[in-house]
Design a protein around this motif. Structure first.
Motif, mmCIF file in Angstrom:
data_model
loop_
_atom_site.group_PDB
_atom_site.id
_atom_site.type_symbol
_atom_site.label_atom_id
_atom_site.label_comp_id
_atom_site.label_asym_id
_atom_site.label_seq_id
_atom_site.Cartn_x
_atom_site.Cartn_y
_atom_site.Cartn_z
ATOM 1 N N VAL A 252 -5.521 -0.039 3.069
ATOM 2 C CA VAL A 252 -5.284 -0.898 1.669
ATOM 3 C C VAL A 252 -4.599 -2.318 2.467
ATOM 4 N N LEU A 253 -3.793 -2.068 3.431
ATOM 5 C CA LEU A 253 -3.141 -3.395 3.959
ATOM 6 C C LEU A 253 -4.129 -4.280 4.421
ATOM 7 N N GLU A 254 -5.101 -3.500 5.217
ATOM 8 C CA GLU A 254 -6.038 -4.354 5.982
ATOM 9 C C GLU A 254 -6.821 -5.323 5.078
ATOM 10 N N ARG A 255 -7.211 -4.939 3.820
ATOM 11 C CA ARG A 255 -8.218 -5.302 2.779
ATOM 12 C C ARG A 255 -7.527 -6.150 1.913
ATOM 13 N N VAL A 256 -6.163 -5.711 1.466
ATOM 14 C CA VAL A 256 -5.740 -6.565 0.226
ATOM 15 C C VAL A 256 -4.475 -7.292 0.685
ATOM 16 N N PRO A 257 -4.127 -8.594 0.296
ATOM 17 C CA PRO A 257 -2.867 -8.938 0.613
ATOM 18 C C PRO A 257 -1.725 -8.576 -0.408
ATOM 19 N N THR A 258 -1.197 -7.645 0.116
ATOM 20 C CA THR A 258 -0.213 -6.610 -0.820
ATOM 21 C C THR A 258 0.722 -6.045 0.348
ATOM 22 N N ARG A 259 1.675 -5.500 -0.410
ATOM 23 C CA ARG A 259 2.811 -4.851 0.268
ATOM 24 C C ARG A 259 2.981 -3.424 -0.277
ATOM 25 N N VAL A 260 3.515 -2.477 0.728
ATOM 26 C CA VAL A 260 3.918 -1.297 -0.070
ATOM 27 C C VAL A 260 5.161 -1.268 -0.839
ATOM 28 N N ASP A 261 5.295 -0.398 -1.891
ATOM 29 C CA ASP A 261 6.411 -0.366 -2.667
ATOM 30 C C ASP A 261 6.480 0.995 -3.186
ATOM 31 N N LEU A 262 7.403 1.897 -2.678
ATOM 32 C CA LEU A 262 7.338 3.250 -3.094
ATOM 33 C C LEU A 262 7.905 3.422 -4.361
ATOM 34 N N GLU A 263 8.918 2.695 -4.572
ATOM 35 C CA GLU A 263 9.667 2.741 -6.024
ATOM 36 C C GLU A 263 9.098 2.085 -7.165
ATOM 37 N N HIS A 264 8.566 0.953 -6.970
ATOM 38 C CA HIS A 264 8.131 0.101 -8.270
ATOM 39 C C HIS A 264 6.753 -0.677 -7.927
ATOM 40 N N ALA A 265 5.768 0.441 -7.460
ATOM 41 C CA ALA A 265 4.688 -0.230 -7.154
ATOM 42 C C ALA A 265 3.692 -0.671 -8.327
ATOM 43 N N GLU A 266 2.967 -1.737 -8.314
ATOM 44 C CA GLU A 266 2.147 -2.047 -9.430
ATOM 45 C C GLU A 266 0.986 -1.313 -9.526
ATOM 46 N N GLN A 267 0.553 -1.018 -8.293
ATOM 47 C CA GLN A 267 -0.725 -0.263 -8.342
ATOM 48 C C GLN A 267 -0.657 1.312 -7.660
ATOM 49 N N GLU A 268 -0.672 2.214 -8.434
ATOM 50 C CA GLU A 268 -0.559 3.453 -7.584
ATOM 51 C C GLU A 268 -1.845 4.007 -7.344
ATOM 52 N N ILE A 269 -2.030 4.516 -6.325
ATOM 53 C CA ILE A 269 -3.514 5.022 -5.964
ATOM 54 C C ILE A 269 -3.164 6.702 -5.732
ATOM 55 N N HIS A 270 -3.857 7.183 -6.700
ATOM 56 C CA HIS A 270 -3.681 8.860 -6.524
ATOM 57 C C HIS A 270 -4.789 9.338 -5.442
ATOM 58 N N VAL A 271 -4.560 10.446 -4.723
ATOM 59 C CA VAL A 271 -5.456 10.749 -4.048
ATOM 60 C C VAL A 271 -5.468 12.233 -3.915
ATOM 61 N N GLU A 272 -6.166 12.996 -4.410
ATOM 62 C CA GLU A 272 -6.195 14.420 -4.257
ATOM 63 C C GLU A 272 -7.122 15.234 -3.934
#
Ligand code: ATP
Ligand code: MG
Length: 396
Positions: free
Chosen positions: A132-152
């Motif tokens: 994700v970091l390679e494709r979107v200018p963003t950062r990881v935030d485990l506590e208050h993520a604006e976007q959560e990506i669920h993988v099951e």
């Protein structure tokens, strides 16, 4: 690459008593089916703890999700996409889903439903997070993520989802039986009806009008309200009861201060007759304690005295602000505040009794032929049916 959307529908199992569960699930599944009818092809399967709606050839997965998010009994619905459980396949899907999206922060929440998968959840989080970091200018935030990506990750395939929508909770319509709701054009009674639906009741609507003494606006409002509420139960019936003539007879013999309570008692009795014919086990009204003159404890006791079926008042402990906020949230408020002349404004004294007694009221009613008035109302009623999402169909 063809997207394979699927809805994962969760319900609050915890609130389900063991014996109620099969009934709950049967109604929930049927209502999900109804909510999705005419939106496109779906395949519904029941798994343990959730319902799966496959949308492989569905033209509008977001619409399907929004529909399911309005089904009572649903705790949450996730629009997920299916992919083979290999890392390259997951990345390809993720790339597709992220296309055009931007978010300041994110986190990956990977879960493995089978633990023999060659990567651990942490490894998956890292690998996909880096992607994700390679494709979107963003950062990881485990506590208050604006976007959560669920993988099951499951044995046969993996689901990836970018959002989860809260459902309304409650119980699926139909699971609790049928009630008849006395629906005025006001703010309160539509909210009361909605609350009963949320507790799993199918609601049959009864509206009293005073045509030709008053214009037909109250009927138009009742129809508009029922149409709006039908989105929560898919099919509705509305009984329109001519009440003007009945009120005229009341006026001839009942002293002005007692009329409001006598009108209400007649409404209840006629409603009860229609409820019986519809197989409803209770009545429901929008009364809230102390809100207006007719809603004192004394008057409520007098009104209930006329009914044999239970009268359920889901708003009894709510104040006007709370009721109004709920009316706005369910979209009935704007209809309710349209100006209109309710039948209760007809032949109504300026100072209704606030503390009527049952003896007083029964005495006043002795001058009336109650049985005939009930028949007049119930037999004179017309019935209309409503379907969601289709338009209204007049029946008789
Ligand atoms: P609402 O906002 O629902 O009109 P209200 O605050 O105006 O309620 P009342 O006029 O005392 O209160 O009515 C109490 C209840 O009686 C209503 O909530 C509704 O359930 C029922 N009722 C009143 N008028 C009608 C009507 N014309 N047709 C059907 N039911 C009615
Ligand atoms: Mg009213």
């Amino acid at each position: 690459m063809r997207l394979r959307p699927v809805l994962v529908v969760h319900y609050h199992e915890i609130s389900l008593k063991r014996g109620n569960r099969p009934l709950f699930l049967r109604h929930l599944r049927r209502n999900v089916e109804r909510a999705l009818a005419e939106t496109g092809p779906v395949t519904i399967t029941q798994l343990s703890g959730r319902i799966l709606v496959e949308l492989d050839d569905h033209p509008a997965p977001e619409l399907a999700r929004d529909r399911v998010a309005h089904v009572f009994g649903v705790a949450s619905v996730t629009l997920a996409y299916r992919t083979p459980s290999t890392l390259p396949a997951m990345k390809a899907l993720l790339a597709r889903l992220l296309d055009g999206r931007s978010f300041a922060s994110f986190r990956i929440t990977a879960r493995r439903a089978f633990k023999t998968y060659p990567m651990t959840s942490v490894e998956l989080n890292r690998a996909l997070g880096a992607f994700v970091l390679e494709r979107v200018p963003t950062r990881v935030d485990l506590e208050h993520a604006e976007q959560e990506i669920h993988v099951e990750v499951m044995p046969a395939e993996t689901y990836i989802a970018l959002d989860r929508t809260d459902g309304p909770g409650g119980l699926p319509v139909g699971a609790s039986g049928t009630v008849a709701a006395l629906l005025s054009g006001g703010i309160d009674s539509p909210v009361a009806a909605w609350r009963m639906m949320k507790r799993g009741c199918r609601v049959v609507f009864v509206h009293f009008h005073s045509v030709p003494y008053l214009p037909a606006t109250s009927q138009a409002k009742a129809r508009a309200l029922v149409e709006r509420l039908t989105a929560w139960q898919y099919v509705s019936r509305l009984h329109l009861v001519p009440f003007g003539e009945i009120q005229r007879e009341v006026v001839l013999s009942v002293p002005p201060p007692l009329r409001v309570v006598v009108y209400r008692r007649l409404m209840l009795r006629i409603g009860e007759e229609l409820a019986r014919r519809a197989g409803a086990l209770a009545l429901t009204t929008g009364e809230s304690l102390g809100q207006v003159a007719s809603q004192t404890l004394e008057n409520i006791a007098c009104i209930d005295d006329a009914a044999a079926l239970p009268v359920l008042r889901p708003l009894i402990g709510m104040d006007k602000l709370e009721i109004t906020a709920e009316a706005q949230a369910i979209g009935t408020f704007e209809i309710s505040i349209e100006p209109d002349a309710d039948c209760c404004t007809l032949f109504t004294p300026r100072h209704p009794a606030t503390r009527a007694t049952v003896d007083e009221i029964r005495g006043a009613e002795r001058a009336l032929d109650i049985t005939r008035l009930i028949a007049m109302g119930a037999d004179g009623a017309t019935l209309e049916t409503f379907a969601f999402p289709a338009a209204r169909a007049a029946v008789s």
